[in-house]
Design an enzyme around this catalytic site. Structure first.
Site, PDB file in Angstrom:
ATOM      1  N   ASP A 148       0.839  -1.202   0.000  1.00  0.00           N
ATOM      2  CA  ASP A 148       0.000   0.000   0.000  1.00  0.00           C
ATOM      3  C   ASP A 148       0.875   1.252   0.000  1.00  0.00           C
ATOM      4  O   ASP A 148       0.367   2.375  -0.065  1.00  0.00           O
ATOM      5  CB  ASP A 148      -1.007  -0.009   1.162  1.00  0.00           C
ATOM      6  CG  ASP A 148      -0.339  -0.112   2.518  1.00  0.00           C
ATOM      7  OD1 ASP A 148       0.900  -0.216   2.578  1.00  0.00           O
ATOM      8  OD2 ASP A 148      -1.067  -0.095   3.536  1.00  0.00           O
ATOM      9  N   SER A 149       2.211   1.059   0.004  1.00  0.00           N
ATOM     10  CA  SER A 149       3.130   2.176  -0.233  1.00  0.00           C
ATOM     11  C   SER A 149       2.912   2.747  -1.633  1.00  0.00           C
ATOM     12  O   SER A 149       3.421   3.827  -1.945  1.00  0.00           O
ATOM     13  CB  SER A 149       4.585   1.742  -0.051  1.00  0.00           C
ATOM     14  OG  SER A 149       4.859   0.572  -0.799  1.00  0.00           O
ATOM     15  N   ASP A 184      -1.025  -6.054  -0.154  1.00  0.00           N
ATOM     16  CA  ASP A 184      -1.499  -5.441   1.100  1.00  0.00           C
ATOM     17  C   ASP A 184      -3.016  -5.254   1.078  1.00  0.00           C
ATOM     18  O   ASP A 184      -3.560  -4.704   0.107  1.00  0.00           O
ATOM     19  CB  ASP A 184      -0.880  -4.047   1.264  1.00  0.00           C
ATOM     20  CG  ASP A 184       0.386  -4.066   2.086  1.00  0.00           C
ATOM     21  OD1 ASP A 184       0.528  -4.947   2.954  1.00  0.00           O
ATOM     22  OD2 ASP A 184       1.248  -3.187   1.859  1.00  0.00           O
ATOM     23  N   LYS A 235      -1.292  -9.402   2.729  1.00  0.00           N
ATOM     24  CA  LYS A 235      -0.578  -8.978   3.942  1.00  0.00           C
ATOM     25  C   LYS A 235      -1.514  -8.064   4.736  1.00  0.00           C
ATOM     26  O   LYS A 235      -2.236  -7.254   4.171  1.00  0.00           O
ATOM     27  CB  LYS A 235       0.715  -8.252   3.581  1.00  0.00           C
ATOM     28  CG  LYS A 235       1.483  -7.698   4.787  1.00  0.00           C
ATOM     29  CD  LYS A 235       2.928  -7.391   4.472  1.00  0.00           C
ATOM     30  CE  LYS A 235       3.177  -6.058   3.821  1.00  0.00           C
ATOM     31  NZ  LYS A 235       2.717  -4.875   4.576  1.00  0.00           N
ATOM     32  N   GLU A 254      -1.672  -5.625   8.483  1.00  0.00           N
ATOM     33  CA  GLU A 254      -0.885  -4.992   9.551  1.00  0.00           C
ATOM     34  C   GLU A 254      -1.562  -5.171  10.905  1.00  0.00           C
ATOM     35  O   GLU A 254      -2.743  -4.841  11.057  1.00  0.00           O
ATOM     36  CB  GLU A 254      -0.730  -3.491   9.274  1.00  0.00           C
ATOM     37  CG  GLU A 254       0.098  -3.190   8.042  1.00  0.00           C
ATOM     38  CD  GLU A 254       0.334  -1.690   7.836  1.00  0.00           C
ATOM     39  OE1 GLU A 254      -0.028  -0.886   8.729  1.00  0.00           O
ATOM     40  OE2 GLU A 254       0.893  -1.329   6.792  1.00  0.00           O
ATOM     41  N   GLU A 285       8.920  -4.261  10.682  1.00  0.00           N
ATOM     42  CA  GLU A 285       9.385  -2.989  10.134  1.00  0.00           C
ATOM     43  C   GLU A 285       9.943  -2.088  11.230  1.00  0.00           C
ATOM     44  O   GLU A 285       9.293  -1.850  12.250  1.00  0.00           O
ATOM     45  CB  GLU A 285       8.220  -2.290   9.405  1.00  0.00           C
ATOM     46  CG  GLU A 285       8.627  -0.941   8.809  1.00  0.00           C
ATOM     47  CD  GLU A 285       7.650  -0.402   7.772  1.00  0.00           C
ATOM     48  OE1 GLU A 285       6.687  -1.114   7.398  1.00  0.00           O
ATOM     49  OE2 GLU A 285       7.857   0.747   7.336  1.00  0.00           O
TER      50      GLU A 285
HETATM   51  O1  KIV Z   1       3.588  -1.152   1.644  1.00  0.00           O
HETATM   52  C1  KIV Z   1       4.776  -1.502   1.713  1.00  0.00           C
HETATM   53  O2  KIV Z   1       5.598  -1.171   0.860  1.00  0.00           O
HETATM   54  C2  KIV Z   1       5.186  -2.314   2.851  1.00  0.00           C
HETATM   55  C3  KIV Z   1       6.639  -2.595   2.999  1.00  0.00           C
HETATM   56  C4  KIV Z   1       7.334  -1.394   3.478  1.00  0.00           C
HETATM   57  C5  KIV Z   1       6.883  -3.774   3.856  1.00  0.00           C
HETATM   58  O3  KIV Z   1       4.376  -2.726   3.621  1.00  0.00           O
END
Ligand code: KIV
Length: 271
Positions: A51-52, A90, A120, A122, A189
């Site tokens: 989600d980055s 994510d 993924k 969180e 992280e």
């Molecule tokens: O969204 C992302 O890029 C991440 C990584 C930093 C692990 O969750």
């Protein structure tokens, strides 16, 4: 021969075997077809449609605004490019917290509409019910503890997490819980290296670090950071392998110059 070299496709089981044999796992982010093709061709083990993308692709300050539909768009572009890597996506903010049925719906939409291999999420104890429900549908889940950017407004800053005893203890408990309920891997992280090593040694599932030191089972970075495309992000844990910002800028400046000087196209570059 390494586990990694023997496989045509990386699966969650391959990652488990890599940990068992002490073979480090490489993971990078990807959000689009062209970049994913390069990373997969280079031999990356895991591609994370993170989600980055909210920061890197859309220019938002945090990861919070990105939507499930946008994540599915990015994920399906990546999946179309990939022949070998495991593709993990994510679940975005607001698509799973506090409502396990919603989590299941979101995970199923990602798996069905993008063709990705895993998701993924969180958090630890607080999202246990959501993780269990997603796992019950046969969707592999990667956990994410430590600095969890979707909770940035709770933390207040992006500083190193779990330096204090109480937070470190909670992180260890959460990591154990994630393994016990069936996550296939956990991202840690921005936490102290000794804590991350301790978790990686105690758990049997692969622990992937970002800013978590050398003692974990694999490493992940945001691709645009390691290629030097994102100029204004320089944390201590980042190793930059190229200055692509300047490289692309220079190439574009040359193109502009050639166009202005009527040097491009030349006789051979026309019909
Ligand atoms: O969204 C992302 O890029 C991440 C990584 C930093 C692990 O969750």
């Amino acid at each position: 021969m390494s586990v990694n070299k023997q496989v045509k496709r990386v699966t969650t089981h391959v990652l488990q075997a890599m940990k068992a044999q002490g073979e480090p796992i490489s993971m990078l982010t990807a959000y689009d077809y062209s970049m994913a093709k390069i990373l997969d061709d280079a031999g990356i083990d895991v591609l994370l449609v993170g989600d980055s993308a909210s920061n890197v692709m859309a220019g938002h300050e945090t990861t919070l605004p990105i939507t499930l539909d946008e994540m599915i768009y990015h994920a399906s572009s990546v999946v179309r490019a990939v022949k070998r890597a495991l593709v993990v996506v994510d679940l975005p903010f607001g698509s799973y917290q506090g409502n396990s049925m919603k989590a299941l719906d979101s995970a199923i939409r990602i798996m069905k509409e993008s063709g990705a291999h895993a998701i993924k999420m969180e958090g630890g104890k607080e999202i246990e019910e959501s993780i269990i429900r997603v796992l019950s549908a046969g969707v592999p889940v990667m956990g994410h503890l430590g600095l969890t950017p979707q909770s940035i407004y709770k933390f207040g800053t992006y500083v190193v997490r779990a330096k204090e005893e109480a937070e470190a203890l909670k992180l260890k408990k959460d990591a154990t819980l994630l393994e016990e309920i069936g996550c296939f891997s956990v991202v840690l992280e921005k936490i102290p290296a000794t804590l991350a090593r301790n978790v990686a040694e105690r758990l049997t599932i692969p622990i992937i670090g970002i800013g978590a030191g050398m003692g974990v089972d694999g490493q992940v970075l945001v691709t645009h950071d390691l290629l030097g495309i994102t100029k204004d992000f320089q944390p201590r844990f980042l190793r930059t392998y190229m200055d692509l910002f300047e490289g692309i800028k220079g190439a574009v400046q040359n193109y502009i110059k050639d166009v202005k000087e009527r040097d491009f196209p030349n006789e051979k570059e026309q019909y």
